[in-house]
Design an enzyme around this catalytic site. Structure first.
Site, PDB file in Angstrom:
ATOM      1  N   TYR A  75     -47.733 -73.711 -20.520  1.00  0.00           N
ATOM      2  CA  TYR A  75     -47.781 -72.260 -20.627  1.00  0.00           C
ATOM      3  C   TYR A  75     -48.950 -71.859 -21.324  1.00  0.00           C
ATOM      4  O   TYR A  75     -49.531 -70.749 -21.238  1.00  0.00           O
ATOM      5  CB  TYR A  75     -46.534 -71.678 -21.060  1.00  0.00           C
ATOM      6  CG  TYR A  75     -45.193 -71.569 -20.267  1.00  0.00           C
ATOM      7  CD1 TYR A  75     -44.974 -72.816 -19.632  1.00  0.00           C
ATOM      8  CD2 TYR A  75     -44.771 -70.334 -20.106  1.00  0.00           C
ATOM      9  CE1 TYR A  75     -43.804 -72.565 -18.837  1.00  0.00           C
ATOM     10  CE2 TYR A  75     -43.541 -70.324 -19.314  1.00  0.00           C
ATOM     11  CZ  TYR A  75     -43.236 -71.498 -18.820  1.00  0.00           C
ATOM     12  OH  TYR A  75     -42.058 -71.276 -17.997  1.00  0.00           O
ATOM     13  N   ASP A 118     -36.576 -85.687 -14.745  1.00  0.00           N
ATOM     14  CA  ASP A 118     -36.034 -85.894 -13.224  1.00  0.00           C
ATOM     15  C   ASP A 118     -34.584 -86.178 -13.183  1.00  0.00           C
ATOM     16  O   ASP A 118     -33.694 -85.731 -12.740  1.00  0.00           O
ATOM     17  CB  ASP A 118     -36.735 -86.637 -12.617  1.00  0.00           C
ATOM     18  CG  ASP A 118     -37.473 -87.808 -13.092  1.00  0.00           C
ATOM     19  OD1 ASP A 118     -37.056 -88.051 -14.183  1.00  0.00           O
ATOM     20  OD2 ASP A 118     -37.965 -88.679 -12.215  1.00  0.00           O
ATOM     21  N   ASP A 121     -37.561 -74.503 -19.290  1.00  0.00           N
ATOM     22  CA  ASP A 121     -37.766 -73.394 -18.280  1.00  0.00           C
ATOM     23  C   ASP A 121     -36.897 -73.824 -16.897  1.00  0.00           C
ATOM     24  O   ASP A 121     -35.839 -73.207 -16.501  1.00  0.00           O
ATOM     25  CB  ASP A 121     -38.923 -72.740 -17.961  1.00  0.00           C
ATOM     26  CG  ASP A 121     -38.932 -71.679 -16.992  1.00  0.00           C
ATOM     27  OD1 ASP A 121     -38.186 -70.766 -16.999  1.00  0.00           O
ATOM     28  OD2 ASP A 121     -39.506 -71.782 -15.764  1.00  0.00           O
ATOM     29  N   LYS A 173     -40.925 -86.882 -19.904  1.00  0.00           N
ATOM     30  CA  LYS A 173     -41.674 -87.530 -18.680  1.00  0.00           C
ATOM     31  C   LYS A 173     -42.731 -88.453 -19.171  1.00  0.00           C
ATOM     32  O   LYS A 173     -43.894 -88.412 -18.529  1.00  0.00           O
ATOM     33  CB  LYS A 173     -42.150 -86.276 -17.905  1.00  0.00           C
ATOM     34  CG  LYS A 173     -42.498 -86.753 -16.573  1.00  0.00           C
ATOM     35  CD  LYS A 173     -41.366 -87.295 -15.455  1.00  0.00           C
ATOM     36  CE  LYS A 173     -41.903 -87.950 -14.269  1.00  0.00           C
ATOM     37  NZ  LYS A 173     -40.880 -88.600 -13.630  1.00  0.00           N
ATOM     38  N   ASP A 226     -32.394 -73.205 -15.849  1.00  0.00           N
ATOM     39  CA  ASP A 226     -31.939 -72.490 -14.716  1.00  0.00           C
ATOM     40  C   ASP A 226     -30.888 -73.051 -13.949  1.00  0.00           C
ATOM     41  O   ASP A 226     -29.917 -72.424 -13.291  1.00  0.00           O
ATOM     42  CB  ASP A 226     -32.872 -72.123 -13.737  1.00  0.00           C
ATOM     43  CG  ASP A 226     -33.553 -70.900 -13.829  1.00  0.00           C
ATOM     44  OD1 ASP A 226     -33.738 -70.116 -14.900  1.00  0.00           O
ATOM     45  OD2 ASP A 226     -34.087 -70.005 -12.601  1.00  0.00           O
TER      46      ASP A 226
END
Ligand code: IPM
Ligand code: MG
Length: 348
Positions: free
Chosen positions: A130, A210, A234, A179, A238
């Site tokens: 970000y 993942d 982020d 990751k 969700d």
């Protein structure tokens, strides 16, 4: 002398002003009931601020927030929020995911898979992709854009210590999402494990992002605290919205080292329903609960949780929860009024 608190409300745009209005009403009512004094001041952020002052997060807003006891934030579509998070170094983003008893059947999963889920996401909030170097350019292959993911080791270590502390005070399991099979230069796993040496009672496990996405849907009960970088946190949080029944239900608190915080729902501006009064204010009201907890006002916080649960138990639902059968459709104002009434009854 009674305690006094100053809160800066930053409604922003979209459904932001509606959910902030609902939350401020509830907070003001609680202050009366609990006998603490409360001053709420409003500041501008996002599009409105840009149109008025040429900046999404103007200096005036930053100064207003300075020294406050908390910032209550609505939503913005484009600019303002990242600058705000970065300005106050709100690197700790806490996103609890816990289904509400009355809403178990609203989950995307079967009730037995969701009952008992209690996850705390700890998301790093002021670094990573970000905030890395970004831009557009061109070379012999054409025009291109880039965003870079950069983490200082100390940025990972400091948020790891927070996550480890949370895990220690909960069920003692920390899952580090990463990751490293594709992005090996940012060694989340080994840095967290080094910090974990000071937390011998916490079990640390590593999980590829993942796989984490799949496991969150397959068996969410396996998780306690999940630590993730900015982008992965982020995206994964969700999924929490689908687990509890609506993104509109989930709150968050973003804190800096000194405990100063920004409180907001995890949803965005929801332009499709903005201005209609039908937004779900429970995410932001949940953020008020987190603010009260941060202030040490545990009685006020648990009363508010109880009041929300009672209103839901009576069958009231905002439209995002797809009310059916006996359930009663309520807009944000009605839901807020009902919560305020329940608070008064709890206080009697
Ligand atoms: C969130 C939001 C923000 C984020 C957006 C609005 C920039 O999705 O708080 O989860 O990505 O952090
Ligand atoms: Mg998000």
């Amino acid at each position: 002398m009674s305690e006094s608190y100053r809160v800066v409300a930053l409604p922003g745009e979209g459904i932001g002003p509606e959910v902030v209005e609902a939350s401020v009403k509830v907070l003001q009512h609680l202050a009366k009931l609990e006998g603490f004094s409360l001053v709420v001041e409003y500041g501008s952020i996002g599009e409105l601020a840009f149109n008025e002052e040429g900046k999404f997060f103007p200096l005036r807003t930053a100064q207003l927030c300075e020294g406050a006891d908390g910032i209550l934030f609505g939503a913005v579509a484009t600019g303002g929020i990242l600058e705000l998070r970065r300005h106050f170094d709100f690197f700790i983003n806490l996103r609890p995911v816990r289904p509400l008893a009355a809403l178990l059947d609203k989950s995307s999963l079967q009730p037995h898979k969701i009952q008992g889920v209690d996850i705390l996401f700890v998301r790093e909030l002021v670094s990573g992709i970000y905030f890395g170097r970004s831009g557009r350019s061109e070379d012999e292959d054409g025009s291109y854009g880039y965003h870079t993911m950069k983490y200082y080791d100390w940025q990972i270590r400091r948020v790891a210590r927070v996550a480890l502390g949370k895990a220690r005070s909960r069920r003692g399991l920390l899952t580090v999402v990463h990751k490293e099979n594709a992005l090996p230069q940012i060694p989340w796993c080994s840095l967290v494990r080094e910090e974990a040496e000071n937390f011998p009672d916490v079990i640390v496990e590593s999980m590829l992002v993942d796989n984490s996405a799949m496991q969150l849907v397959r068996d969410p009960k396996q998780f306690d605290v999940i630590l993730a970088g900015n982008l992965f946190g982020d995206i994964l949080s969700d999924i929490g919205g689908a687990l509890v029944g609506s993104l509109g239900l989930l709150p968050s608190a973003s804190l800096n080292e000194s405990g100063f915080g920004l409180y907001e729902a995890i949803h965005g501006t929801a332009p499709d329903i903005a201005g209609k009064g039908i937004a779900n204010p429970l995410g932001t009201i949940g953020a008020v609960v987190m603010m009260l907890q941060q202030w040490g006002k545990t009685h006020a916080a648990s009363s508010l949780v109880e009041a929300v649960e009672r209103v839901l138990a009576r069958g009231y639902r905002t439209v995002d929860l797809a009310p059916q059968g006996e359930e009663i459709v309520a807009n944000a104002e009605t839901l807020t009024e009902l919560i305020v009434q329940e608070l008064s009854e709890l206080g009697d």
